[in-house]
Design a protein around this motif. Structure first.
Motif, PDB file in Angstrom:
ATOM      1  N   ASN A 187      -7.684  -1.885 -11.211  1.00 25.98           N
ATOM      2  CA  ASN A 187      -8.308  -2.238 -10.099  1.00 25.98           C
ATOM      3  C   ASN A 187      -7.237  -2.148  -8.807  1.00 25.98           C
ATOM      4  O   ASN A 187      -6.330  -3.252  -8.761  1.00 25.98           O
ATOM      5  N   PRO A 188      -7.546  -1.362  -7.808  1.00 24.77           N
ATOM      6  CA  PRO A 188      -6.248  -1.288  -6.713  1.00 24.77           C
ATOM      7  C   PRO A 188      -6.387  -2.601  -5.980  1.00 24.77           C
ATOM      8  O   PRO A 188      -5.271  -3.004  -5.566  1.00 24.77           O
ATOM      9  N   PHE A 189      -7.454  -3.152  -5.886  1.00 21.94           N
ATOM     10  CA  PHE A 189      -7.570  -4.327  -5.007  1.00 21.94           C
ATOM     11  C   PHE A 189      -6.977  -5.633  -5.560  1.00 21.94           C
ATOM     12  O   PHE A 189      -6.513  -6.517  -4.773  1.00 21.94           O
TER      13      PHE A 189
ATOM     14  N   SER B 134      -3.704  -7.293  -4.424  1.00 18.20           N
ATOM     15  CA  SER B 134      -3.656  -8.864  -3.960  1.00 18.20           C
ATOM     16  C   SER B 134      -2.856  -9.880  -4.832  1.00 18.20           C
ATOM     17  O   SER B 134      -2.183 -10.660  -4.511  1.00 18.20           O
ATOM     18  N   MET B 135      -2.445  -9.064  -6.136  1.00 20.75           N
ATOM     19  CA  MET B 135      -1.491  -9.694  -6.880  1.00 20.75           C
ATOM     20  C   MET B 135      -0.049  -9.686  -6.317  1.00 20.75           C
ATOM     21  O   MET B 135       0.852 -10.454  -6.330  1.00 20.75           O
ATOM     22  N   HIS B 136       0.297  -8.492  -5.544  1.00 21.54           N
ATOM     23  CA  HIS B 136       1.728  -8.332  -4.970  1.00 21.54           C
ATOM     24  C   HIS B 136       1.459  -9.111  -3.828  1.00 21.54           C
ATOM     25  O   HIS B 136       2.603  -9.701  -3.479  1.00 21.54           O
ATOM     26  N   LEU B 137       0.477  -9.491  -3.195  1.00 18.75           N
ATOM     27  CA  LEU B 137       0.481 -10.155  -2.057  1.00 18.75           C
ATOM     28  C   LEU B 137       0.646 -11.664  -2.275  1.00 18.75           C
ATOM     29  O   LEU B 137       1.275 -12.641  -1.780  1.00 18.75           O
ATOM     30  N   THR B 138       0.035 -12.039  -3.519  1.00 19.29           N
ATOM     31  CA  THR B 138       0.168 -13.515  -4.053  1.00 19.29           C
ATOM     32  C   THR B 138       1.526 -13.819  -4.355  1.00 19.29           C
ATOM     33  O   THR B 138       2.147 -14.825  -4.088  1.00 19.29           O
ATOM     34  N   ILE B 139       2.228 -12.815  -5.073  1.00 22.20           N
ATOM     35  CA  ILE B 139       3.679 -12.829  -5.443  1.00 22.20           C
ATOM     36  C   ILE B 139       4.769 -13.019  -4.425  1.00 22.20           C
ATOM     37  O   ILE B 139       5.481 -13.665  -4.360  1.00 22.20           O
ATOM     38  N   THR B 140       4.395 -12.093  -3.410  1.00 18.51           N
ATOM     39  CA  THR B 140       5.094 -12.229  -2.120  1.00 18.51           C
ATOM     40  C   THR B 140       5.059 -13.484  -1.265  1.00 18.51           C
ATOM     41  O   THR B 140       5.987 -13.964  -0.989  1.00 18.51           O
TER      42      THR B 140
ATOM     43  N   ASP C 184      -6.640   6.770  -1.974  1.00 15.95           N
ATOM     44  CA  ASP C 184      -7.917   7.559  -1.857  1.00 15.95           C
ATOM     45  C   ASP C 184      -8.961   6.660  -1.936  1.00 15.95           C
ATOM     46  O   ASP C 184     -10.046   6.362  -1.315  1.00 15.95           O
ATOM     47  N   ASP C 185      -8.730   5.246  -2.835  1.00 15.75           N
ATOM     48  CA  ASP C 185      -9.549   4.528  -2.790  1.00 15.75           C
ATOM     49  C   ASP C 185      -9.731   3.451  -1.478  1.00 15.75           C
ATOM     50  O   ASP C 185     -10.863   3.147  -1.225  1.00 15.75           O
TER      51      ASP C 185
ATOM     52  N   ILE D 181       0.948  -1.100  -0.058  1.00 17.85           N
ATOM     53  CA  ILE D 181      -0.207   0.108   0.110  1.00 17.85           C
ATOM     54  C   ILE D 181       0.871   1.086  -0.181  1.00 17.85           C
ATOM     55  O   ILE D 181       0.746   2.295  -0.720  1.00 17.85           O
ATOM     56  N   ALA D 182       1.943   1.283   0.930  1.00 15.27           N
ATOM     57  CA  ALA D 182       2.751   2.514   1.083  1.00 15.27           C
ATOM     58  C   ALA D 182       3.614   2.606  -0.352  1.00 15.27           C
ATOM     59  O   ALA D 182       3.824   3.860  -0.771  1.00 15.27           O
ATOM     60  N   GLU D 183       3.859   1.475  -1.431  1.00 15.44           N
ATOM     61  CA  GLU D 183       4.196   1.704  -2.748  1.00 15.44           C
ATOM     62  C   GLU D 183       3.180   2.219  -3.747  1.00 15.44           C
ATOM     63  O   GLU D 183       3.832   2.715  -4.612  1.00 15.44           O
ATOM     64  N   HIS D 184       2.068   2.214  -3.135  1.00 17.58           N
ATOM     65  CA  HIS D 184       0.961   2.701  -4.217  1.00 17.58           C
ATOM     66  C   HIS D 184       0.105   3.598  -3.903  1.00 17.58           C
ATOM     67  O   HIS D 184      -1.032   3.553  -3.202  1.00 17.58           O
TER      68      HIS D 184
END
Length: 143
Positions: free
Chosen positions: A66-68, A72-78, A45-46, A37-40
């Motif tokens: 779609n920010p969600f 979510s994809m960042h979390l998946t790859i992490t 605002d969303d 979230i900090a990276e984006h």
């Protein structure tokens, strides 16, 4: 398998944003999400308006990510990186991170491959092809 609903995912990210913004304690998954979230900041605002987030429909025609889904994809790859699943993804993402000199940019490249894998699976009705996904990330890392 953990399969949260769209509303649950949106509530999670909005609550995590709120806690992160307010300096409240975060559980481990929230801490990982807060890093992304900090990276984006373009998504803040969303995330700040949960009621609107629960109602919002993101379309391709709108020309906006779609920010969600993105977070979510960042979390998946992490998570894939952390457990090295599919086997070899950790090395491929690390190589890509070094090549791009950015973990964030490496994730965005991997997201393209992940999205293609999911799209192909949905279109064909077959299980996701982890080997094809891994191959695309490796190719990007070695080009």
């Amino acid at each position: 398998m953990f399969a949260p609903s769209q509303l649950e995912v949106r509530r999670f990210f909005c609550a995590t944003y709120r806690k992160w913004r307010d300096g409240a304690p975060l559980i481990p998954m929230e801490a990982i999400a807060a890093d992304w979230i900090a990276e984006h900041p373009e998504y803040h605002d969303d995330l700040a308006d949960e009621a609107a987030a629960l109602e919002k429909v993101y379309t391709v025609e709108e020309g906006r990510t779609n920010p969600f889904l993105h977070l979510s994809m960042h979390l998946t790859i992490t998570e894939q990186h952390a457990i090295d699943q599919p086997s070899g993804i950790r090395q491929a993402v690390d190589l890509l991170s070094a090549k791009r000199n950015s973990r964030h940019e490496a994730h965005h490249v991997a997201m393209e491959a992940l999205g293609e894998m999911i799209w192909a699976s949905q279109r064909s009705g077959l299980p996701p092809d982890g080997h094809a996904y891994l191959d695309k990330v490796r190719q990007a890392a070695t080009r």
